[in-house]
Design an enzyme around this catalytic site. Structure first.
Site, PDB file in Angstrom:
ATOM      1  CB  SER A  71      47.562  12.111  24.326  1.00 11.47           C
ATOM      2  OG  SER A  71      48.152  10.957  24.886  1.00 11.47           O
ATOM      3  CB  CYS A 123      30.929  17.972  32.518  1.00 11.71           C
ATOM      4  SG  CYS A 123      30.517  16.260  32.958  1.00 11.71           S
ATOM      5  CG  ASN A 179      30.385  15.581  19.201  1.00 14.49           C
ATOM      6  OD1 ASN A 179      31.111  16.529  19.437  1.00 14.49           O
ATOM      7  ND2 ASN A 179      30.577  14.398  19.758  1.00 14.49           N
ATOM      8  N   GLY A 180      27.836  13.677  20.600  1.00 15.69           N
ATOM      9  CA  GLY A 180      27.370  13.614  21.984  1.00 15.69           C
ATOM     10  C   GLY A 180      26.668  12.304  22.217  1.00 15.69           C
ATOM     11  CB  CYS A 223      33.350  17.527  27.847  1.00 15.39           C
ATOM     12  SG  CYS A 223      34.484  16.142  27.968  1.00 15.39           S
ATOM     13  CB  CYS A 230      30.940  12.285  16.732  1.00 18.30           C
ATOM     14  SG  CYS A 230      30.325  10.583  16.893  1.00 18.30           S
ATOM     15  CE1 TYR A 244      43.885  10.539  24.019  1.00 17.60           C
ATOM     16  CE2 TYR A 244      41.514  10.531  23.697  1.00 17.60           C
ATOM     17  CZ  TYR A 244      42.763  10.045  23.389  1.00 17.60           C
ATOM     18  OH  TYR A 244      42.894   9.070  22.443  1.00 17.60           O
ATOM     19  N   GLY A 281      37.009  10.868  15.529  1.00 17.82           N
ATOM     20  CA  GLY A 281      36.318   9.643  15.163  1.00 17.82           C
ATOM     21  C   GLY A 281      36.895   9.018  13.920  1.00 17.82           C
ATOM     22  CG  ASP A 302      49.559   8.962  28.781  1.00 20.27           C
ATOM     23  OD1 ASP A 302      49.231   9.824  27.941  1.00 20.27           O
ATOM     24  OD2 ASP A 302      49.347   7.746  28.611  1.00 20.27           O
ATOM     25  CB  CYS A 360      35.166  10.961  33.375  1.00 16.95           C
ATOM     26  SG  CYS A 360      36.042  12.471  32.967  1.00 16.95           S
ATOM     27  CB  CYS A 411      31.951   9.710  29.602  1.00 15.75           C
ATOM     28  SG  CYS A 411      31.202  11.167  28.849  1.00 15.75           S
TER      29      CYS A 411
HETATM   30  P1  AMP Z   1      44.472   2.638  29.070  1.00 19.06           P
HETATM   31  O1  AMP Z   1      44.779   3.125  30.457  1.00 19.06           O
HETATM   32  O2  AMP Z   1      45.246   1.461  28.662  1.00 19.06           O
HETATM   33  O3  AMP Z   1      42.989   2.361  28.891  1.00 19.06           O
HETATM   34  O4  AMP Z   1      44.829   3.785  28.037  1.00 19.06           O
HETATM   35  C1  AMP Z   1      44.984   5.098  28.402  1.00 19.06           C
HETATM   36  C2  AMP Z   1      45.442   5.874  27.197  1.00 19.06           C
HETATM   37  O5  AMP Z   1      44.385   6.014  26.262  1.00 19.06           O
HETATM   38  C3  AMP Z   1      45.882   7.270  27.582  1.00 19.06           C
HETATM   39  O6  AMP Z   1      47.205   7.394  27.131  1.00 19.06           O
HETATM   40  C4  AMP Z   1      44.994   8.223  26.818  1.00 19.06           C
HETATM   41  O7  AMP Z   1      45.784   9.104  26.057  1.00 19.06           O
HETATM   42  C5  AMP Z   1      44.177   7.371  25.903  1.00 19.06           C
HETATM   43  N1  AMP Z   1      42.746   7.620  26.069  1.00 19.06           N
HETATM   44  C6  AMP Z   1      42.103   8.171  27.102  1.00 19.06           C
HETATM   45  N2  AMP Z   1      40.772   8.226  26.890  1.00 19.06           N
HETATM   46  C7  AMP Z   1      40.556   7.710  25.678  1.00 19.06           C
HETATM   47  C8  AMP Z   1      39.393   7.493  24.868  1.00 19.06           C
HETATM   48  N3  AMP Z   1      38.171   7.832  25.271  1.00 19.06           N
HETATM   49  N4  AMP Z   1      39.571   6.909  23.654  1.00 19.06           N
HETATM   50  C9  AMP Z   1      40.790   6.550  23.243  1.00 19.06           C
HETATM   51  N5  AMP Z   1      41.920   6.727  23.951  1.00 19.06           N
HETATM   52  C10 AMP Z   1      41.814   7.297  25.152  1.00 19.06           C
END
Ligand code: AMP
Length: 464
Positions: A287, A440, A104-105, A240, A2, A246, A28, A349, A443, A386
């Site tokens: 990303s 933190c 947010n949180g 975090c 958020c 990311y 979000g 990635d 995860c 998380c």
């Molecule tokens: P997957 O391993 O298929 O679940 O997707 C991993 C990808 O999702 C990575 O490329 C990240 O950039 C992205 N990602 C990581 N955490 C999140 C999140 N909390 N919400 C949305 N995308 C995420």
């Protein structure tokens, strides 16, 4: 996740909040909302599902949301599901006047607080943990708003960056561990509170400073007043680390550092820890881009765009009847054959969560002629959910919770797979591991801080 944005003392408060929320859209996409007021008595609110640009239009902003102060919110569904009523900010009338709240949180003890409140007769209209804060605020006794917030904060366990608006001004609060960011800035003479600096940049604001963990800042006509939440005065910081990996936008500065530079350093460190004999480095856009640049720089391998991201992918798409392999990912990412054909490719990635995206990406790269695919991940294996506001799936769905790195490599069909080490990640963000660490990393490590015992009672046992 958020995002939150608040502004005090600007004739176009709602309009600037709209722009700020637009810059925070990555935090979000589920819903967006703004509460504005001119006289402090009458709050006007507009909320909707979907993207900021779709929820608001000129008439709504100018005619319905007039006034000199506003708070806004973009929501990513975490606790509370994706119901329309869960859109924020909440706006209520308490015995002490109107109050709006944006959060947010994620509160770890929301369920037990809610059960207590319900036993006392409170009626909830959403599943959102933020509504618990609303009820607690309505019941708090202290005459000063700051003291009521303190009274409420003392009961909360978990992550909360909160914005309040009342008859006198706006208030920003960061929980004692400071999981989520909150920055203070100025646009002309108006004060701004926002999740990230990118929101401030868009409205041509100036960064003043970050709100400290455990700090509460009250902005009124008389200026700024800052106080500490009285519980946990010597709180250990736990920003975090996944915000830097990311979540935050790379052009933002949060936790006193550049998100972009942190990611480049993660990539450089990853190249040192896990080199590959390969022909080129490509990112998973968007990303993975800064980390891939860092990896290429440190390894001396050329950086290329081997995957192109479509910017026009909506929420749902109608698939053809005859199935197309990895349809969802292919809509979003397509391969550049001329870059990949016959090449040994390092693909970078930021994280592997379920592993399904990586598996599809490796497939796309091979289909486009890559001879070898080496997956490099600029964070450690995500092994724990998380409870502080990042939408990670439950433990059973996290591939690294139940599989070794070798198993994950086999699953995603990469020739080799390596993750950044915990130590490498902490070094990249300038936070050496050890007793004094300030981030933190639950995860990756399962080392929860706020609400630890509640979390541990909830964690399902998974066979490793
Ligand atoms: P997957 O391993 O298929 O679940 O997707 C991993 C990808 O999702 C990575 O490329 C990240 O950039 C992205 N990602 C990581 N955490 C999140 C999140 N909390 N919400 C949305 N995308 C995420």
């Amino acid at each position: 996740m958020c995002g939150v944005f608040g502004i005090f003392g600007h004739p176009e408060a709602a309009n600037l909040t709209y722009l700020g929320l637009h810059a925070l859209q990555h935090r979000g996409q589920e819903s967006a909302g703004i509460v504005a007021t001119s006289d402090g008595e009458q709050f006007s609110r507009h909320l909707g599902r979907g993207l900021v640009a779709d929820v608001f239009d000129e008439t709504i902003l100018q005619e319905r949301l007039g006034g000199h102060r506003a708070i806004g919110h973009v929501r990513y569904s975490t606790a509370g599901g994706s119901h329309a009523q869960a859109a924020q900010p909440f706006a209520v009338t308490t015995a002490r006047g109107p109050l709006a709240i944006a959060h947010n949180g994620n509160l770890v003890n929301a369920d037990s607080l809610r059960a207590d409140l319900e036993r006392d007769g409170a009626i909830f209209s959403t599943q959102s943990d933020t509504e618990v804060v609303v009820h607690l605020m309505a019941r708090a006794r202290a005459p000063r708003l700051e003291d009521r917030i303190r009274e409420v904060a003392a009961q909360l366990e978990g992550a909360y960056t909160l914005l309040f608006m009342d008859q006198t001004g706006i208030i920003g609060v960061r929980d004692p561990e400071g999981f989520r960011p909150l920055i203070l800035g100025k646009v002309g003479d108006a004060w701004v509170l926002a999740s990230e600096t990118c929101a401030l940049d868009l409205v041509e604001g100036k960064l003043i400073r970050e709100i400290e963990p455990g700090e509460m800042i009250h902005i009124t006509q008389d200026g700024l007043r800052t106080e500490r939440l009285y519980h946990l005065p010597d709180a250990r910081r736990r920003a975090c680390i996944f915000e830097l990996v990311y979540f935050a936008r790379p052009d933002s500065r949060i936790f006193e550092q550049s998100v972009y530079e942190a990611r480049v350093k993660m990539g450089q460190r990853l190249a040192e820890e896990a080199p590959v004999d390969a022909d080129l480095v490509i990112p998973v856009p968007d990303s993975g881009v800064p980390a891939a640049l860092g990896y290429a720089e440190a390894s001396g391998l050329p950086f290329r765009h081997g995957l192109i991201r479509s910017h026009y992918v909506g929420r749902t798409f109608i698939e053809p009847k005859q199935s197309i392999r990895a349809f969802g990912v292919r809509l979003k990412l397509s391969a550049v054959r001329s870059v990949l054909e016959g090449k040994r490719v390092v693909v970078v990635d930021d994280s592997v969560v379920r592993g399904t995206t990586s598996r599809k990406i490796v497939g796309i790269l091979r289909n486009a002629g890559a001879k070898e695919v080496h997956l490099r991940v600029s964070s450690p294996p995500t092994r724990f959910p998380c409870f502080y506001g990042v939408d990670t799936p439950n433990r059973a769905e996290l591939i690294a919770a139940t599989h070794s790195v070798a198993d994950v490599a086999r699953y995603v069909t990469a020739d080799t797979l390596a993750y950044l080490s915990e130590e490498g990640l902490h070094t990249a963000v300038g936070d050496p591991l050890g007793e004094g660490r300030r981030y933190c990393n639950a995860c990756f490590t399962g080392e929860y801080s706020a609400g630890r015992s509640l979390i541990q009672s909830r964690l399902p046992v998974v066979r490793e």
